[in-house]
Design a protein around this motif. Structure first.
Motif, short mmCIF file in Angstrom:
data_model
loop_
_atom_site.label_atom_id
_atom_site.label_comp_id
_atom_site.label_asym_id
_atom_site.label_seq_id
_atom_site.Cartn_x
_atom_site.Cartn_y
_atom_site.Cartn_z
N SER A 18 0.83 -1.20 0.00
CA SER A 18 0.00 0.00 0.00
C SER A 18 0.87 1.25 0.00
N ALA A 19 1.97 1.19 0.69
CA ALA A 19 2.86 2.34 0.73
C ALA A 19 3.48 2.59 -0.63
N GLN A 20 3.57 1.61 -1.50
CA GLN A 20 4.18 1.74 -2.80
C GLN A 20 3.14 1.66 -3.92
N ASP A 21 1.91 1.89 -3.64
CA ASP A 21 0.88 1.77 -4.66
C ASP A 21 1.00 2.84 -5.75
N ILE A 22 1.40 4.04 -5.40
CA ILE A 22 1.47 5.16 -6.34
C ILE A 22 2.92 5.61 -6.49
N LEU A 23 3.28 5.95 -7.70
CA LEU A 23 4.65 6.33 -8.00
C LEU A 23 4.65 7.59 -8.87
N ILE A 24 5.59 8.50 -8.64
CA ILE A 24 5.74 9.70 -9.47
C ILE A 24 7.17 9.77 -9.99
N GLN A 25 7.31 10.16 -11.23
CA GLN A 25 8.64 10.30 -11.79
C GLN A 25 8.64 11.36 -12.90
N ALA A 26 9.78 11.97 -13.05
CA ALA A 26 9.96 12.97 -14.10
C ALA A 26 10.83 12.37 -15.20
N LEU A 27 10.49 12.66 -16.43
CA LEU A 27 11.23 12.16 -17.59
C LEU A 27 11.65 13.34 -18.48
N PRO A 28 12.96 13.53 -18.66
CA PRO A 28 14.05 12.84 -17.96
C PRO A 28 14.18 13.35 -16.53
N GLN A 29 15.06 12.73 -15.78
CA GLN A 29 15.19 13.12 -14.39
C GLN A 29 15.72 14.55 -14.25
N ASP A 37 11.52 18.21 -23.48
CA ASP A 37 10.15 18.39 -23.00
C ASP A 37 10.11 18.05 -21.51
N LEU A 38 9.21 18.71 -20.80
CA LEU A 38 9.01 18.39 -19.39
C LEU A 38 7.85 17.40 -19.30
N VAL A 39 8.18 16.18 -18.82
CA VAL A 39 7.18 15.11 -18.73
C VAL A 39 7.12 14.61 -17.28
N ILE A 40 5.90 14.56 -16.71
CA ILE A 40 5.69 14.03 -15.35
C ILE A 40 4.66 12.92 -15.45
N VAL A 41 4.99 11.75 -14.85
CA VAL A 41 4.13 10.56 -14.95
C VAL A 41 3.77 10.08 -13.54
N CYS A 42 2.47 9.87 -13.34
CA CYS A 42 1.96 9.22 -12.13
C CYS A 42 1.46 7.83 -12.53
N GLN A 104 -2.50 5.26 -15.36
CA GLN A 104 -1.46 6.29 -15.24
C GLN A 104 -2.03 7.63 -15.67
N LEU A 105 -1.29 8.69 -15.30
CA LEU A 105 -1.58 10.06 -15.72
C LEU A 105 -0.25 10.68 -16.18
N ARG A 106 -0.24 11.21 -17.43
CA ARG A 106 1.00 11.77 -18.00
C ARG A 106 0.76 13.22 -18.43
N LEU A 107 1.59 14.10 -17.88
CA LEU A 107 1.56 15.52 -18.25
C LEU A 107 2.81 15.83 -19.08
N THR A 108 2.62 16.50 -20.22
CA THR A 108 3.74 16.85 -21.10
C THR A 108 3.67 18.34 -21.43
N ILE A 109 4.77 19.04 -21.17
CA ILE A 109 4.92 20.44 -21.56
C ILE A 109 6.02 20.50 -22.63
N ASP A 110 5.66 20.98 -23.79
CA ASP A 110 6.63 21.05 -24.88
C ASP A 110 7.83 21.94 -24.50
N LYS A 111 8.99 21.58 -25.02
CA LYS A 111 10.22 22.31 -24.67
C LYS A 111 10.12 23.79 -25.01
N ASP A 112 9.38 24.11 -26.06
CA ASP A 112 9.24 25.51 -26.45
C ASP A 112 8.20 26.25 -25.61
N SER A 113 7.46 25.49 -24.78
CA SER A 113 6.43 26.10 -23.94
C SER A 113 6.77 26.08 -22.47
N VAL A 114 7.87 25.46 -22.13
CA VAL A 114 8.26 25.38 -20.72
C VAL A 114 8.62 26.78 -20.23
#
Length: 423
Positions: A18-29, A37-42, A104-114
């Motif tokens: 249960s403690a590890q049910d949800i994970l967040i990571q940024a791509l790339p780190q 691009d700024l990508v964040i994945v849950c 999952q949920l993935r948010l992407t911000i284009d490099k030209d829009s960051v």
């Protein structure tokens, strides 16, 4: 006893899962600003312990708390719900909750829009689901900070100032021994400790090399994602700096000329005559060339004058030492008849130089005394030629007209007529 142990183990693994049910990571780190691009994945880390997922949310840190940016909820299909309308206009979000393994949920911000640093904040994920034991479990991750690096791209043209002067100079040419200050200001990157480096390349060198002078740096100031600062060095010009190219750069990789922001300035020496300290822009070679040209002109004029004098003296000597001529009008005492039939053209009468003529006259007087025994006037023989220019056309034969006889005298005459052809 065994049953109790089994229940404790099951509860332990359930709590751990249960403690590890949800994970967040940024791509790339670590995001390279302007390049990635700024990508964040849950996502779900242990989908086998869940039977279903109700929603997943992405939250971002605000001034006081975390606020939901976007979420995905159950439905057919799953629904994306935006809470940050400003971010929605420059980002995309996708997600699904079909099964715990694919949820999952993935948010992407284009490099030209960051936006920097607005988008590089702390983020966290939340989820709610149902365990295989039919327990509702809300879970959230620990916050993470999106790390990034920013390469400098803008750097100003180096400014030049003579040491101890108060203002920059537009001059790029100086005398040997002049101490100049070079100042370069620009972006150094996302790290406030980064600096601007100086390199130089002299005549005959094939690469830039780092300068030994220690720069003076200003304090870094943050502008957006990038820090800006200045760097100043003092450089003493030597005879080897006839043409030296200075380089200031930031974002380098260790070798001169590899920076992402680079500017150059060219410094040259003022030409001067050796030992005189003259800073006249004309060089010694230019002066010697001018002297050669002037010497050539003067020498040519002198040669021309010598030639003229030589010709002049040769003509005088020839005239004085050679034979002289006089026309019949110049003969003293001549009163001969004129040609009655046409114009008379005087022709030269051959004479000797005065001293020879006097000697001839004396010799003739002596001969007359010996032959006649009397004193007579020296005999002078004069020869005349009458030139008659005919007016007849070429080809007409013209007979010479007989010359009327005159009383015998010691004077001899010759008449020559020219027609269309020689007679």
């Amino acid at each position: 006893m065994k049953l109790t142990f089994a229940c404790v183990v099951l509860l332990y693994f359930t709590s751990l899962a249960s403690a590890q049910d949800i994970l967040i990571q940024a791509l790339p780190q670590t995001v390279i600003y302007g390049e990635n691009d700024l990508v964040i994945v849950c996502s779900i880390s242990n989908p086998s312990l869940l039977s279903s997922v109700f929603f997943i949310q992405l939250l971002r840190n605000s001034s006081t708390t975390f606020e939901t940016v976007v979420s995905v909820t159950t439905g057919q299909p799953a629904t994306i719900q935006w809470k940050d309308s400003a971010l929605q206009r420059r980002a995309t979000a996708i997600g699904n909750l079909d099964s715990p393994s694919s949820a999952q949920l993935r948010l992407t911000i284009d490099k030209d829009s960051v936006l920097c640093p607005a988008d590089f904040k702390m983020y966290m994920c939340k989820m709610s689901g149902l365990t295989t034991a039919s327990d509702v479990v809300p879970k959230e991750t620990s916050p993470i900070t999106i790390s990034y690096t920013a390469k400098p791209n803008v750097i100003e043209m180096p400014r030049v100032r003579i040491l101890n002067e108060n203002f920059d100079t537009p001059d790029r040419q100086f005398s040997v021994g002049t101490a100049i200050q070079l100042t370069c200001r620009g972006e150094v990157g996302s790290d406030a400790s980064m600096t601007i480096r100086w390199c130089a390349q002299k005549v005959g060198e094939f690469t830039f090399t780092g300068l030994a002078q220690t720069p003076i740096y200003s304090e870094s100031s943050l502008s957006g994602c990038l820090y800006t600062r200045s760097s100043t060095i003092t450089y003493n010009l030597t005879n080897q700096d006839t043409f030296t190219q200075f380089l200031c750069e930031s974002g380098d990789t260790g070798l001169c000329g590899t920076g992402s922001a680079i500017q150059h300035v060219n410094i040259t020496l003022k030409p001067s005559t050796e030992g005189s300290g003259n800073t006249n822009p004309r060089t010694a070679d230019d002066t010697s060339d001018a002297g050669i040209i002037a010497g050539g002109v003067i020498g040519g004029l002198a040669a021309l004058i010598l030639i003229i004098l030589l010709v002049y003296f040769l003509v005088l000597r020839r005239k004085s030492d050679g034979e002289s001529y006089r026309t019949k009008e110049d003969v003293p005492g001549y009163n001969g008849p004129a040609n009655p039939e046409g114009p008379v053209y005087s022709v030269p009468v051959k004479d000797n130089p005065p001293h020879e003529r006097q000697e001839l006259l004396e010799e003739r007087e002596e001969d007359d005394h010996r032959v006649n025994g009397t004193t007579q006037e020296p005999r002078r023989e004069l020869h005349y030629a009458d030139l008659d220019i005919a007016t007849q056309p070429p080809g007409t034969k013209v007979k010479p007209k007989p010359r009327p006889r005159h009383e015998p005298s010691s004077t001899e005459y010759a008449s020559v007529s020219f027609g269309g052809s020689a007679v």
